[in-house]
Design a protein around this motif. Sequence first.
Motif, PDB file in Angstrom:
ATOM      1  N   LEU A 163       0.829  -1.210   0.000  1.00 49.28           N
ATOM      2  CA  LEU A 163       0.000   0.000   0.000  1.00 49.28           C
ATOM      3  C   LEU A 163       0.861   1.256   0.000  1.00 49.28           C
ATOM      4  O   LEU A 163       0.533   2.240  -0.670  1.00 49.28           O
ATOM      5  CB  LEU A 163      -0.939   0.003   1.221  1.00 49.28           C
ATOM      6  CG  LEU A 163      -2.112  -0.971   1.164  1.00 49.28           C
ATOM      7  CD1 LEU A 163      -2.878  -0.986   2.484  1.00 49.28           C
ATOM      8  CD2 LEU A 163      -3.061  -0.610   0.017  1.00 49.28           C
ATOM      9  N   SER A 164       1.963   1.224   0.756  1.00 51.05           N
ATOM     10  CA  SER A 164       2.857   2.386   0.785  1.00 51.05           C
ATOM     11  C   SER A 164       3.494   2.598  -0.583  1.00 51.05           C
ATOM     12  O   SER A 164       3.744   3.733  -0.989  1.00 51.05           O
ATOM     13  CB  SER A 164       3.940   2.210   1.857  1.00 51.05           C
ATOM     14  OG  SER A 164       4.789   1.121   1.544  1.00 51.05           O
ATOM     15  N   GLU A 165       3.739   1.504  -1.304  1.00 50.43           N
ATOM     16  CA  GLU A 165       4.288   1.606  -2.657  1.00 50.43           C
ATOM     17  C   GLU A 165       3.273   2.282  -3.583  1.00 50.43           C
ATOM     18  O   GLU A 165       3.646   3.085  -4.447  1.00 50.43           O
ATOM     19  CB  GLU A 165       4.639   0.212  -3.181  1.00 50.43           C
ATOM     20  CG  GLU A 165       5.227   0.192  -4.581  1.00 50.43           C
ATOM     21  CD  GLU A 165       6.611   0.816  -4.663  1.00 50.43           C
ATOM     22  OE1 GLU A 165       7.071   1.060  -5.795  1.00 50.43           O
ATOM     23  OE2 GLU A 165       7.228   1.090  -3.614  1.00 50.43           O
ATOM     24  N   LYS A 166       1.979   1.981  -3.395  1.00 52.19           N
ATOM     25  CA  LYS A 166       0.928   2.611  -4.197  1.00 52.19           C
ATOM     26  C   LYS A 166       0.820   4.099  -3.881  1.00 52.19           C
ATOM     27  O   LYS A 166       0.529   4.923  -4.759  1.00 52.19           O
ATOM     28  CB  LYS A 166      -0.419   1.921  -3.940  1.00 52.19           C
ATOM     29  CG  LYS A 166      -0.477   0.469  -4.368  1.00 52.19           C
ATOM     30  CD  LYS A 166      -0.361   0.325  -5.878  1.00 52.19           C
ATOM     31  CE  LYS A 166      -0.471  -1.146  -6.286  1.00 52.19           C
ATOM     32  NZ  LYS A 166      -0.271  -1.321  -7.756  1.00 52.19           N
ATOM     33  N   LEU A 167       1.032   4.434  -2.597  1.00 51.25           N
ATOM     34  CA  LEU A 167       0.922   5.834  -2.172  1.00 51.25           C
ATOM     35  C   LEU A 167       2.168   6.651  -2.523  1.00 51.25           C
ATOM     36  O   LEU A 167       2.149   7.879  -2.441  1.00 51.25           O
ATOM     37  CB  LEU A 167       0.689   5.900  -0.655  1.00 51.25           C
ATOM     38  CG  LEU A 167      -0.651   5.356  -0.150  1.00 51.25           C
ATOM     39  CD1 LEU A 167      -0.646   5.297   1.371  1.00 51.25           C
ATOM     40  CD2 LEU A 167      -1.804   6.231  -0.636  1.00 51.25           C
ATOM     41  N   LYS A 168       3.221   5.947  -2.898  1.00 53.48           N
ATOM     42  CA  LYS A 168       4.502   6.610  -3.149  1.00 53.48           C
ATOM     43  C   LYS A 168       4.402   7.687  -4.222  1.00 53.48           C
ATOM     44  O   LYS A 168       5.108   8.704  -4.161  1.00 53.48           O
ATOM     45  CB  LYS A 168       5.553   5.565  -3.545  1.00 53.48           C
ATOM     46  CG  LYS A 168       6.966   6.113  -3.605  1.00 53.48           C
ATOM     47  CD  LYS A 168       7.962   4.995  -3.904  1.00 53.48           C
ATOM     48  CE  LYS A 168       9.376   5.540  -3.994  1.00 53.48           C
ATOM     49  NZ  LYS A 168      10.353   4.464  -4.276  1.00 53.48           N
ATOM     50  N   LYS A 169       3.522   7.508  -5.202  1.00 54.26           N
ATOM     51  CA  LYS A 169       3.405   8.488  -6.291  1.00 54.26           C
ATOM     52  C   LYS A 169       2.861   9.830  -5.803  1.00 54.26           C
ATOM     53  O   LYS A 169       2.995  10.853  -6.485  1.00 54.26           O
ATOM     54  CB  LYS A 169       2.528   7.929  -7.416  1.00 54.26           C
ATOM     55  CG  LYS A 169       1.118   7.558  -7.000  1.00 54.26           C
ATOM     56  CD  LYS A 169       0.366   6.913  -8.164  1.00 54.26           C
ATOM     57  CE  LYS A 169      -1.029   6.459  -7.717  1.00 54.26           C
ATOM     58  NZ  LYS A 169      -1.747   5.778  -8.816  1.00 54.26           N
TER      59      LYS A 169
END
Length: 199
Positions: A163-169
């Motif tokens: 999820l943090s990877e998805k929010l990274k953008k």
Amino acid sequence: MSFIEGFGIGVAMIIFVGPVFFLLLNSSFQYGIKAGISVAIGIIVSDVICVALCYYGLSSFMTATQNQFWIGIIGSCILFVLGINYLFKKAILTKDLSVVSKKWSTFFIKGFSVNFFNPFVFVVWIGVFKYGQQKYEDTTSVSMFLIAVLAGILTTDLLKVFLSEKLKKFISEYRLSIFFKVTGVVLLIFSFRLAYLVW
């Protein structure tokens, strides 16, 4: 049945927001998914060791007042160093591919040490272990229960990473810098709190 209940308990532990939570998110935000997974593996390996200590009757050693004191002091020092590091850390958004294997081991060690040297983790696992023993009579069911709890914890940690990877953008270097400072303050608070509680 024991596996389902254990997995549910493991997933429910997502409500505990401790220092490893911030370490997991920060590693994922700055260095990507592989770094976050390395931290998650470090956390779960330390949990496995905690379970093994409970299983082989060494929990009394870990909960002895003197041992709790030194475990707590070591944990407090680790959190203090990490907190200072995050306060002054420069925010640089790094692509996942740039994280070399040497850094993966560093993230693993961070996840392992922050979790393992927190005496309250042992307290939680002793409670979970005793609950499993009281609820299930045979050794197989207890083992399945504990494995399921570990699986639940690993699942939630990996979900946080993805999820943090998805929010990274949505994360800019400025926002990441603010998040680092907040994390640094939080880790320092955990450090002082841990030292106070075991003193």
